[in-house]
Design a protein around this motif. Sequence first.
Motif, PDB file in Angstrom:
ATOM      1  N   CYS A 259       0.863  -1.173   0.000  1.00  0.00           N
ATOM      2  CA  CYS A 259       0.000   0.000   0.000  1.00  0.00           C
ATOM      3  C   CYS A 259       0.901   1.224   0.000  1.00  0.00           C
ATOM      4  O   CYS A 259       2.115   1.125   0.145  1.00  0.00           O
ATOM      5  CB  CYS A 259      -0.934   0.019   1.218  1.00  0.00           C
ATOM      6  N   GLY A 260       0.300   2.402  -0.153  1.00  0.00           N
ATOM      7  CA  GLY A 260       1.040   3.647  -0.022  1.00  0.00           C
ATOM      8  C   GLY A 260       0.861   4.235   1.362  1.00  0.00           C
ATOM      9  O   GLY A 260      -0.127   3.954   2.059  1.00  0.00           O
ATOM     10  N   SER A 261       1.810   5.077   1.764  1.00  0.00           N
ATOM     11  CA  SER A 261       1.680   5.724   3.076  1.00  0.00           C
ATOM     12  C   SER A 261       0.618   6.808   3.075  1.00  0.00           C
ATOM     13  O   SER A 261       0.138   7.205   4.139  1.00  0.00           O
ATOM     14  CB  SER A 261       3.028   6.332   3.492  1.00  0.00           C
ATOM     15  N   ALA A 262       0.229   7.278   1.867  1.00  0.00           N
ATOM     16  CA  ALA A 262      -0.728   8.379   1.755  1.00  0.00           C
ATOM     17  C   ALA A 262      -1.994   7.904   1.061  1.00  0.00           C
ATOM     18  O   ALA A 262      -2.476   8.524   0.111  1.00  0.00           O
ATOM     19  CB  ALA A 262      -0.095   9.557   1.011  1.00  0.00           C
ATOM     20  N   GLU A 263      -2.543   6.789   1.539  1.00  0.00           N
ATOM     21  CA  GLU A 263      -3.822   6.309   1.004  1.00  0.00           C
ATOM     22  C   GLU A 263      -4.716   5.831   2.128  1.00  0.00           C
ATOM     23  O   GLU A 263      -4.262   5.463   3.224  1.00  0.00           O
ATOM     24  CB  GLU A 263      -3.607   5.210  -0.025  1.00  0.00           C
ATOM     25  N   VAL A 264      -6.007   5.805   1.841  1.00  0.00           N
ATOM     26  CA  VAL A 264      -7.006   5.508   2.855  1.00  0.00           C
ATOM     27  C   VAL A 264      -6.866   4.090   3.394  1.00  0.00           C
ATOM     28  O   VAL A 264      -7.199   3.811   4.554  1.00  0.00           O
ATOM     29  CB  VAL A 264      -8.419   5.768   2.276  1.00  0.00           C
ATOM     30  N   PHE A 265      -6.327   3.155   2.589  1.00  0.00           N
ATOM     31  CA  PHE A 265      -6.255   1.748   2.993  1.00  0.00           C
ATOM     32  C   PHE A 265      -4.992   1.396   3.783  1.00  0.00           C
ATOM     33  O   PHE A 265      -4.815   0.233   4.151  1.00  0.00           O
ATOM     34  CB  PHE A 265      -6.326   0.844   1.757  1.00  0.00           C
ATOM     35  N   ARG A 266      -4.142   2.362   4.056  1.00  0.00           N
ATOM     36  CA  ARG A 266      -2.853   2.062   4.689  1.00  0.00           C
ATOM     37  C   ARG A 266      -2.994   1.301   5.996  1.00  0.00           C
ATOM     38  O   ARG A 266      -2.388   0.233   6.176  1.00  0.00           O
ATOM     39  CB  ARG A 266      -2.099   3.379   4.947  1.00  0.00           C
ATOM     40  N   ALA A 271      -2.631  -3.533   9.518  1.00  0.00           N
ATOM     41  CA  ALA A 271      -3.260  -4.350  10.557  1.00  0.00           C
ATOM     42  C   ALA A 271      -3.472  -5.782  10.074  1.00  0.00           C
ATOM     43  O   ALA A 271      -3.306  -6.732  10.855  1.00  0.00           O
ATOM     44  CB  ALA A 271      -4.590  -3.727  10.982  1.00  0.00           C
ATOM     45  N   TYR A 272      -3.828  -5.948   8.804  1.00  0.00           N
ATOM     46  CA  TYR A 272      -4.045  -7.305   8.292  1.00  0.00           C
ATOM     47  C   TYR A 272      -2.737  -8.080   8.267  1.00  0.00           C
ATOM     48  O   TYR A 272      -2.697  -9.263   8.635  1.00  0.00           O
ATOM     49  CB  TYR A 272      -4.675  -7.256   6.903  1.00  0.00           C
ATOM     50  N   ALA A 273      -1.666  -7.424   7.864  1.00  0.00           N
ATOM     51  CA  ALA A 273      -0.360  -8.082   7.900  1.00  0.00           C
ATOM     52  C   ALA A 273       0.005  -8.477   9.323  1.00  0.00           C
ATOM     53  O   ALA A 273       0.509  -9.586   9.571  1.00  0.00           O
ATOM     54  CB  ALA A 273       0.707  -7.162   7.306  1.00  0.00           C
TER      55      ALA A 273
END
Length: 322
Positions: A259-266, A271-273
């Motif tokens: 993911c990116g550090s500047a996205e809503v899914f970060r 947490a899933y990892a």
Amino acid sequence: MTAQRPHPPFDPELAALYGASLTDTPFAMTADMLPFARTPDLSDEEIDEALRARGLERRDFTISGYRGDEIVVSTISRPGHTGSAACFYTIHGGGMIVGSRLDNLASFDEWMFVHDAVMVTVEYRLAPEHPDPFPVEDCYAGLEWTAANADLLGIDPARIVIVGTSAGGGLAAGTALLARDRQGPALHAQILMCPMLDDRDRTVSAEQIDGVGVWDRQANNFGWSSLLGDRRGGDDVSVYAAPARATDLSGLPQTYIDCGSAEVFRDEAVAYASGLWAAGINAELHVWAGGFHAFPVLVPNAAVSRAATAALASFTARILTV
């Protein structure tokens, strides 16, 4: 009223090459925009021509999806492929509301087809017309069909890797949970790119990417509401629809998450990892500094995009050569 949290900075090269302001308020996603947003950029004929230019061909199959309704899966491979290759079972993104199985095929070249693999890509049905559980159940039906037809497709059923981006990443995670819980096809690995995992709108990154970026908090909540309706954020949501809700991640395959550090899914990706590690699962996590949502696809030539693609290629090579 609490001030909005500041968002992490966007990578300067990404922002410059993207060619649009990432800090202006994005347009509000609404249901009346869906017909336009679902208009494909390329015709099937143009897609096939592009595939042929890359030494690949497409075959379509009509199969039974959720409740026995017909859906389509496509295979992408080199012409005349035979044997027992690795299979990448791919699920497209689009916030659960838009997209097609033939989206972004060019982004798979360097890390997938170098292994002479076969791609299987599923046309799951979209919300809100087909709310949960239609999308994830269609994806699971496609996975079952793929494993059952390994000889026809020329794949090794022991080397099926499920792959998803954005909403497709969430659906891939949900499909993997279904496969585990139903004793379905055994997955060799799962690759979850900027995955859409959590409907509850509680993370710091959701608060930060609100009115900024490529896919922001409002768009995300619209996507989840389209999928779940009034159930979004409540107690009556299954782990297969929103895998971030799963408390038991044991028994899942080795996993790649980015993911990116500047996205809503970060934060939900991180947490899933962490949940996978806590369950003893081999998981690799990358958070790319300055990355906005889907940056490797949107700006593939930026330095951070090339690094992200190379990291994914490295993971793929390692899992397929063990």
